[in-house]
Design a protein around this motif. Sequence first.
Motif, PDB file in Angstrom:
ATOM      1  N   CYS A   1       0.846  -1.197   0.000  1.00  0.00           N
ATOM      2  CA  CYS A   1       0.000   0.000   0.000  1.00  0.00           C
ATOM      3  C   CYS A   1       0.879   1.244   0.000  1.00  0.00           C
ATOM      4  CB  CYS A   1      -0.900  -0.014   1.244  1.00  0.00           C
ATOM      5  SG  CYS A   1      -1.815   1.535   1.439  1.00  0.00           S
TER       6      CYS A   1
ATOM      7  N   GLN B   1       0.078   4.090   0.969  1.00  0.00           N
ATOM      8  CA  GLN B   1      -0.191   4.958   2.117  1.00  0.00           C
ATOM      9  C   GLN B   1       0.376   4.402   3.421  1.00  0.00           C
ATOM     10  OE1 GLN B   1      -4.250   6.819   2.207  1.00  0.00           O
ATOM     11  NE2 GLN B   1      -4.425   5.748   0.255  1.00  0.00           N
ATOM     12  N   CYS B   2       0.098   3.109   3.727  1.00  0.00           N
ATOM     13  CA  CYS B   2       0.539   2.573   5.019  1.00  0.00           C
ATOM     14  C   CYS B   2       1.691   1.592   4.899  1.00  0.00           C
ATOM     15  CB  CYS B   2      -0.631   1.919   5.753  1.00  0.00           C
ATOM     16  SG  CYS B   2      -1.170   0.374   4.975  1.00  0.00           S
TER      17      CYS B   2
ATOM     18  N   CYS C   1      -5.597  -3.531   3.563  1.00  0.00           N
ATOM     19  CA  CYS C   1      -5.305  -2.669   4.701  1.00  0.00           C
ATOM     20  C   CYS C   1      -6.525  -1.800   4.963  1.00  0.00           C
ATOM     21  CB  CYS C   1      -4.070  -1.822   4.422  1.00  0.00           C
ATOM     22  SG  CYS C   1      -4.257  -0.774   2.974  1.00  0.00           S
TER      23      CYS C   1
ATOM     24  N   CYS D   1      -6.679   1.459   4.669  1.00  0.00           N
ATOM     25  CA  CYS D   1      -6.719   2.697   3.891  1.00  0.00           C
ATOM     26  C   CYS D   1      -7.875   2.605   2.887  1.00  0.00           C
ATOM     27  CB  CYS D   1      -5.423   2.900   3.135  1.00  0.00           C
ATOM     28  SG  CYS D   1      -3.974   2.856   4.201  1.00  0.00           S
TER      29      CYS D   1
HETATM   30 ZN   LIG Z   1      -2.781   0.980   3.425  1.00  0.00          ZN
END
Ligand SMILES: [Zn+2]
Length: 173
Positions: free
Chosen positions: A137, A139-140, A149, A151
Amino acid sequence: MYVNLTDAFTVAGKVERISVPIEMDHFSCKYGEYKLTDKSPVALVLSNVGVGKARVQGQAEVTLGMNCDRCLKQVDQIIHLDFDQEVMAPDVAQPDPDDDDSFVDGYELNVEQLVNTEITVNLPTKVLCKADCKGICRQCGKDLNAGECKCDGFVPDPRLAAIKDIFYGNKEV
Ligand SMILES: [Zn+2]
Ligand SMILES: [Zn+2]
């Protein structure tokens, strides 16, 4: 390791088969440095094919610890080396002093340099742990192969927004 080519250059009809161990533990190139997690010796065949002319054939197999392009997991990439080249004795052809990759040094065959060059040309351009690797991911950083995840995954793309404006703009006309 260096192998002497004098006989292959000078003895008519000479064919020599030798097995040469690969010394390197790491392979470096402009893309990075990779560990050799496995390697076979180089099976070399050196033949005389003319005055001051030798044929160098060889096979080997190396395994490089590379990383998946999407999730960065380590992936062992087996690379088969299979080469067949003709080389000249230094008194028959002047070596090019600008050629840093040359694996013939006078009457010596530089097997490490040859293996290094062959790995370079056979290096895979794309490395995936599996064909449908989902990656991580953005983002994370979670490995998405292990599950989704939290997100929302919605990352507005300004280029798409611009296309949308054009699309709706046209409709209004
Ligand atoms: Zn994520
Ligand atoms: Zn992967």
